[in-house]
Design an enzyme around this catalytic site. Structure first.
Site, PDB file in Angstrom:
ATOM      1  N   GLU A 260     -12.886 -14.050 -50.538  1.00 44.38           N
ATOM      2  CA  GLU A 260     -13.631 -15.172 -49.958  1.00 44.38           C
ATOM      3  C   GLU A 260     -13.166 -15.410 -48.525  1.00 44.38           C
ATOM      4  O   GLU A 260     -11.971 -15.309 -48.240  1.00 44.38           O
ATOM      5  CB  GLU A 260     -13.380 -16.437 -50.798  1.00 44.38           C
TER       6      GLU A 260
ATOM      7  N   ALA B 215     -20.792 -24.259 -48.357  1.00 45.64           N
ATOM      8  CA  ALA B 215     -20.477 -25.472 -49.124  1.00 45.64           C
ATOM      9  C   ALA B 215     -20.382 -25.218 -50.626  1.00 45.64           C
ATOM     10  O   ALA B 215     -19.686 -25.958 -51.339  1.00 45.64           O
ATOM     11  CB  ALA B 215     -21.535 -26.540 -48.847  1.00 45.64           C
TER      12      ALA B 215
ATOM     13  N   TYR C  31     -17.747 -23.863 -35.745  1.00 49.87           N
ATOM     14  CA  TYR C  31     -18.065 -22.504 -36.196  1.00 49.87           C
ATOM     15  C   TYR C  31     -18.274 -21.494 -35.066  1.00 49.87           C
ATOM     16  O   TYR C  31     -18.487 -20.311 -35.334  1.00 49.87           O
ATOM     17  CB  TYR C  31     -19.311 -22.546 -37.099  1.00 49.87           C
TER      18      TYR C  31
ATOM     19  N   ARG D 216      -9.468 -29.560 -42.654  1.00 44.87           N
ATOM     20  CA  ARG D 216     -10.677 -30.366 -42.520  1.00 44.87           C
ATOM     21  C   ARG D 216     -10.719 -31.488 -43.570  1.00 44.87           C
ATOM     22  O   ARG D 216      -9.690 -31.938 -44.037  1.00 44.87           O
ATOM     23  CB  ARG D 216     -11.900 -29.441 -42.581  1.00 44.87           C
TER      24      ARG D 216
ATOM     25  N   PRO E 279     -25.137 -20.785 -47.851  1.00 45.22           N
ATOM     26  CA  PRO E 279     -26.003 -21.769 -47.212  1.00 45.22           C
ATOM     27  C   PRO E 279     -25.573 -22.194 -45.813  1.00 45.22           C
ATOM     28  O   PRO E 279     -24.384 -22.363 -45.547  1.00 45.22           O
ATOM     29  CB  PRO E 279     -25.965 -22.966 -48.168  1.00 45.22           C
ATOM     30  N   ASN E 280     -26.561 -22.314 -44.968  1.00 41.80           N
ATOM     31  CA  ASN E 280     -26.424 -22.796 -43.580  1.00 41.80           C
ATOM     32  C   ASN E 280     -25.756 -21.800 -42.637  1.00 41.80           C
ATOM     33  O   ASN E 280     -25.675 -22.047 -41.434  1.00 41.80           O
ATOM     34  CB  ASN E 280     -25.677 -24.141 -43.525  1.00 41.80           C
TER      35      ASN E 280
ATOM     36  N   HIS F 260     -13.733 -17.924 -44.850  1.00 41.47           N
ATOM     37  CA  HIS F 260     -14.290 -19.076 -44.139  1.00 41.47           C
ATOM     38  C   HIS F 260     -14.007 -18.903 -42.660  1.00 41.47           C
ATOM     39  O   HIS F 260     -12.917 -18.455 -42.283  1.00 41.47           O
ATOM     40  CB  HIS F 260     -13.657 -20.381 -44.639  1.00 41.47           C
ATOM     41  N   LEU F 261     -14.989 -19.265 -41.863  1.00 38.01           N
ATOM     42  CA  LEU F 261     -14.802 -19.213 -40.415  1.00 38.01           C
ATOM     43  C   LEU F 261     -13.769 -20.263 -39.990  1.00 38.01           C
ATOM     44  O   LEU F 261     -12.871 -19.990 -39.191  1.00 38.01           O
ATOM     45  CB  LEU F 261     -16.134 -19.494 -39.708  1.00 38.01           C
TER      46      LEU F 261
ATOM     47  N   ARG G 298     -25.419 -24.529 -35.278  1.00 40.31           N
ATOM     48  CA  ARG G 298     -24.846 -25.670 -35.992  1.00 40.31           C
ATOM     49  C   ARG G 298     -23.366 -25.855 -35.614  1.00 40.31           C
ATOM     50  O   ARG G 298     -22.620 -24.880 -35.524  1.00 40.31           O
ATOM     51  CB  ARG G 298     -24.974 -25.497 -37.516  1.00 40.31           C
TER      52      ARG G 298
ATOM     53  N   ARG H  83     -13.219 -30.357 -48.608  1.00 41.14           N
ATOM     54  CA  ARG H  83     -13.328 -28.933 -48.269  1.00 41.14           C
ATOM     55  C   ARG H  83     -12.053 -28.157 -48.605  1.00 41.14           C
ATOM     56  O   ARG H  83     -12.014 -26.937 -48.535  1.00 41.14           O
ATOM     57  CB  ARG H  83     -13.600 -28.755 -46.774  1.00 41.14           C
TER      58      ARG H  83
ATOM     59  N   ASN I  60     -18.756 -15.532 -48.036  1.00 42.50           N
ATOM     60  CA  ASN I  60     -18.549 -16.877 -47.507  1.00 42.50           C
ATOM     61  C   ASN I  60     -19.576 -17.757 -48.218  1.00 42.50           C
ATOM     62  O   ASN I  60     -20.747 -17.784 -47.837  1.00 42.50           O
ATOM     63  CB  ASN I  60     -18.765 -16.914 -45.987  1.00 42.50           C
TER      64      ASN I  60
ATOM     65  N   HIS J 229     -17.054 -25.249 -52.656  1.00 43.40           N
ATOM     66  CA  HIS J 229     -16.339 -26.444 -53.101  1.00 43.40           C
ATOM     67  C   HIS J 229     -16.819 -26.982 -54.445  1.00 43.40           C
ATOM     68  O   HIS J 229     -16.218 -27.895 -54.988  1.00 43.40           O
ATOM     69  CB  HIS J 229     -16.441 -27.521 -52.016  1.00 43.40           C
TER      70      HIS J 229
HETATM   71  C1  DQA Z   1     -17.467 -22.714 -44.257  1.00 45.66           C
HETATM   72  C2  DQA Z   1     -16.690 -23.978 -44.651  1.00 45.66           C
HETATM   73  C3  DQA Z   1     -17.513 -24.832 -45.632  1.00 45.66           C
HETATM   74  O1  DQA Z   1     -16.785 -26.014 -45.976  1.00 45.66           O
HETATM   75  C4  DQA Z   1     -18.832 -25.247 -45.004  1.00 45.66           C
HETATM   76  O2  DQA Z   1     -19.604 -25.943 -45.949  1.00 45.66           O
HETATM   77  C5  DQA Z   1     -19.579 -24.101 -44.426  1.00 45.66           C
HETATM   78  C6  DQA Z   1     -18.841 -23.058 -43.707  1.00 45.66           C
HETATM   79  C7  DQA Z   1     -16.721 -21.894 -43.186  1.00 45.66           C
HETATM   80  O3  DQA Z   1     -17.065 -20.722 -43.022  1.00 45.66           O
HETATM   81  O4  DQA Z   1     -15.834 -22.402 -42.498  1.00 45.66           O
HETATM   82  O5  DQA Z   1     -20.806 -24.056 -44.472  1.00 45.66           O
HETATM   83  O6  DQA Z   1     -17.622 -21.912 -45.411  1.00 45.66           O
END
Ligand code: DQA
Length: 145
Positions: free
Chosen positions: A97, A76, A22, A106, A9-10, A99-100, A17, A110, A73, A79
């Protein structure tokens, strides 16, 4: 070697964003960098993105026959999604897995990754390079097995 990269998501909004966290690259630009990096390395990569937990679960469940490994990835969902964790645990191919951002530097909520508990490993904090490291980790995994 066939790898599926799943973005949750996102992540379709990368480049728009929270650029300070990011970065300014869009998801398709990141995917292109990854694709180019592994060109001529006998590694074939498919990319999907979804904001939908159920779709991500189904994609993981259907991946076994088509792919040697997954890079995910979960955004959210990392978590709190026990459903994605169960999907990862339910397949017999390795999952890494990514994460950027560095989730450990953080907010408290998270710092824990539920989905990461089912993974071969978690790479966090290296921007789009996290994905490249994860694919290299999968290649390395197979070279040893
Ligand atoms: C993320 C870290 C997550 O906490 C966040 O919700 C994201 C991006 C990252 O790639 O750093 O959407 O997965």
């Amino acid at each position: 070697m066939k790898i599926l990269v799943i973005n949750g998501p996102n992540l379709d909004r990368l480049g728009m964003r929270e650029k300070n966290i990011y970065g300014s690259l869009k998801l398709n630009e990141i995917n292109e960098i990854i694709q180019n990096y592994f060109k001529n390395k006998n590694t074939f990569i498919d990319f999907i993105q979804s904001n939908d937990e159920g779709k991500i679960i189904s994609e993981i469940g259907n991946s076994e026959e088509k792919y040697n490994g997954i890079v995910i990835n979960p955004g959210a969902y990392s978590h709190y999604s026990i459903g994605i964790l169960d999907a990862i645990r339910g397949i017999n191919i390795p999952v890494v897995e990514v994460h950027l951002s560095n989730i450990h530097s953080r907010e408290e909520y998270r710092k824990k990754t539920i989905t990461g508990e089912g993974c071969l490993g978690v790479i966090s904090g290296f921007g789009h390079y996290s994905y490249i490291m994860a694919i290299n980790a999968l290649i390395d995994f197979y070279s040893k097995s």
